[in-house]
Write a protein that holds these residues in place. Structure first.
Motif, short mmCIF file in Angstrom:
data_model
loop_
_atom_site.label_atom_id
_atom_site.label_comp_id
_atom_site.label_asym_id
_atom_site.label_seq_id
_atom_site.Cartn_x
_atom_site.Cartn_y
_atom_site.Cartn_z
N GLY A 87 22.04 -21.98 -34.86
CA GLY A 87 21.35 -22.60 -33.74
C GLY A 87 21.64 -21.85 -32.46
O GLY A 87 22.80 -21.52 -32.18
N ILE A 88 20.61 -21.54 -31.68
CA ILE A 88 20.77 -20.78 -30.44
C ILE A 88 20.21 -21.60 -29.29
O ILE A 88 19.05 -22.00 -29.31
N ASP A 89 21.04 -21.83 -28.29
CA ASP A 89 20.60 -22.51 -27.07
C ASP A 89 20.18 -21.43 -26.09
O ASP A 89 21.02 -20.70 -25.54
N LEU A 90 18.89 -21.30 -25.85
CA LEU A 90 18.36 -20.24 -25.02
C LEU A 90 18.65 -20.49 -23.54
O LEU A 90 18.70 -21.63 -23.08
N ALA A 91 18.83 -19.40 -22.81
CA ALA A 91 19.07 -19.47 -21.37
C ALA A 91 18.62 -18.16 -20.75
O ALA A 91 17.98 -17.33 -21.41
N SER A 140 29.53 -17.76 -27.13
CA SER A 140 28.48 -17.45 -26.17
C SER A 140 28.25 -15.95 -26.15
O SER A 140 29.21 -15.17 -26.22
N VAL A 141 26.99 -15.56 -26.04
CA VAL A 141 26.62 -14.15 -26.04
C VAL A 141 25.70 -13.89 -24.85
O VAL A 141 24.83 -14.71 -24.54
N THR A 142 25.91 -12.77 -24.18
CA THR A 142 25.06 -12.42 -23.05
C THR A 142 23.70 -11.93 -23.54
O THR A 142 23.53 -11.57 -24.70
N ARG A 143 22.74 -11.90 -22.64
CA ARG A 143 21.39 -11.44 -23.00
C ARG A 143 21.41 -10.01 -23.53
O ARG A 143 20.67 -9.68 -24.47
#
Length: 340
Positions: free
Chosen positions: A8-12, A32-35
């Motif tokens: 599951g990825i929470d987009l931002a 958490s991973v950066t863009r």
């Protein structure tokens, strides 16, 4: 380490929260991973099921992750919210998305192609310009009303009378108001030209699309509505039947039933409000023409107008056109008007 089967990825905008689980439900990823690093991280994973909310950027990432070999499913945010167990934060949202995407009764949003997103962007730009033009026109009417000058309703009287009002010295408008009105009138004219340019782009796209050209044969569906339907719906076979498409567009009655008693209210207004509005406006034009000229109208619509309110007939026609559009897109067939 156990392999991740669901992610599951929470987009931002810049920081993306990830929550992955293995086949037995063990948490394998929680970070958490950066863009910049998101695509690199997903590319290294073994093919798995990836769930995301259908929000800004979701379709772009869906296409990218699918290219990496993953199965990507997008969900409406309102259907994910019940799975948030604790207070809202990015990590909890990612966990909820990871759980929601595995539910057998979850409803998903098909990922859009680049071409679909491109023409829908033109639609959104046109819609914003139309709203700006309407707001500017209403402001001019309001300013004139403050000085006792009223223009008749409609675009025609506004376009014809306003230049004469600005030049008429007998209406006692102050010079500063005349200059302001002239400035606002020029702005309205510029907006009209920009709207025309975007509408030509939409019409050209609609002519090139076989599906859109097919939908234009339906009474009440023009190039703008047809292109919006094709780009928004995509593959109509994602819907089990015609009524499901109408329900997805919010054109079916809203239910408030209990104790075995069925209570139907107004239309639900769920789904894509823009496409629903276009269908309703197209139906309104058909009904308006039908009331002016009885000949050529369907018996079904005329009988409905005799027994129901005009707005009810308009929504009924829009609700009828949506299933017709589903049938044409699904069967790739031509529209054959019914005699009744």
């Amino acid at each position: 380490m156990k392999a991740t089967v669901t992610l599951g990825i929470d987009l931002a905008k810049n920081s993306f929260s990830l929550h992955g689980i293995s086949a037995d439900g063990t948490v394998t990823i929680k970070k958490s991973v950066t863009r910049v690093n998101l695509a690199k991280f997903i590319a290294k994973l073994e093919p798995c099921l990836i769930g995301m909310e259908a929000c800004a950027g979701a379709h772009y990432w869906a296409r990218k992750f699918t290219h990496f070999g993953h199965e990507v499913k997008l969900m409406p945010p309102q259907y994910v919210k019940p799975y948030v167990k604790t207070n809202k934060n990015d990590a909890a949202d990612a966990e909820a998305i990871c759980e929601a995407v595995t539910r057998p009764n979850m409803r998903f949003v098909p990922a859009k192609s680049v071409d679909q997103q491109a023409i829908l962007s033109v639609h959104r730009a046109r819609e914003l310009l139309v709203q700006s033009k309407t707001a500017q026109t209403n402001q001019i009417r309001g300013l004139l009303a403050e000085f006792g000058v009223v223009i008749a309703r409609g675009r025609g009287p506004f376009k014809e009378q306003l230049p004469d009002i600005i030049e008429d010295a007998s209406n006692e408008l102050p010079c500063v108001i005349r200059e302001t009105l002239q400035c606002l009138l020029e702005l309205v004219e510029k907006l009209s030209k920009k709207i025309t340019v975007l509408e030509r782009t939409i019409q050209a796209w609609s002519r090139q699309s076989a599906d859109a050209s097919r939908l234009e044969q339906v009474l009440g569906i023009g190039p703008i509505t047809a292109s919006a339907l094709v780009a928004t719906v995509g593959n109509a076979k994602h819907f089990k039947n015609a009524r499901q498409l109408a329900a997805w567009l919010g054109l079916v009655p809203r239910q408030h039933s209990t104790g075995g008693k069925t209570v139907l209210l107004g239309i639900s207004k769920r789904g894509d409000g823009y496409v629903r509005k276009l269908l309703v406006h197209g139906a309104r034009a058909v009904v308006s023409h039908s009331k002016r000229a009885k000949s050529g109208s369907s018996e079904w619509l005329n009988s409905l107008l005799e027994t129901k309110h005009t707005n009810t007939a308009i929504v009924a026609l829009a609700n009828k056109n949506a299933p017709i559009a589903w049938a044409l897109l699904t069967n790739q067939s031509e529209y054959v008007p019914q005699s009744n």
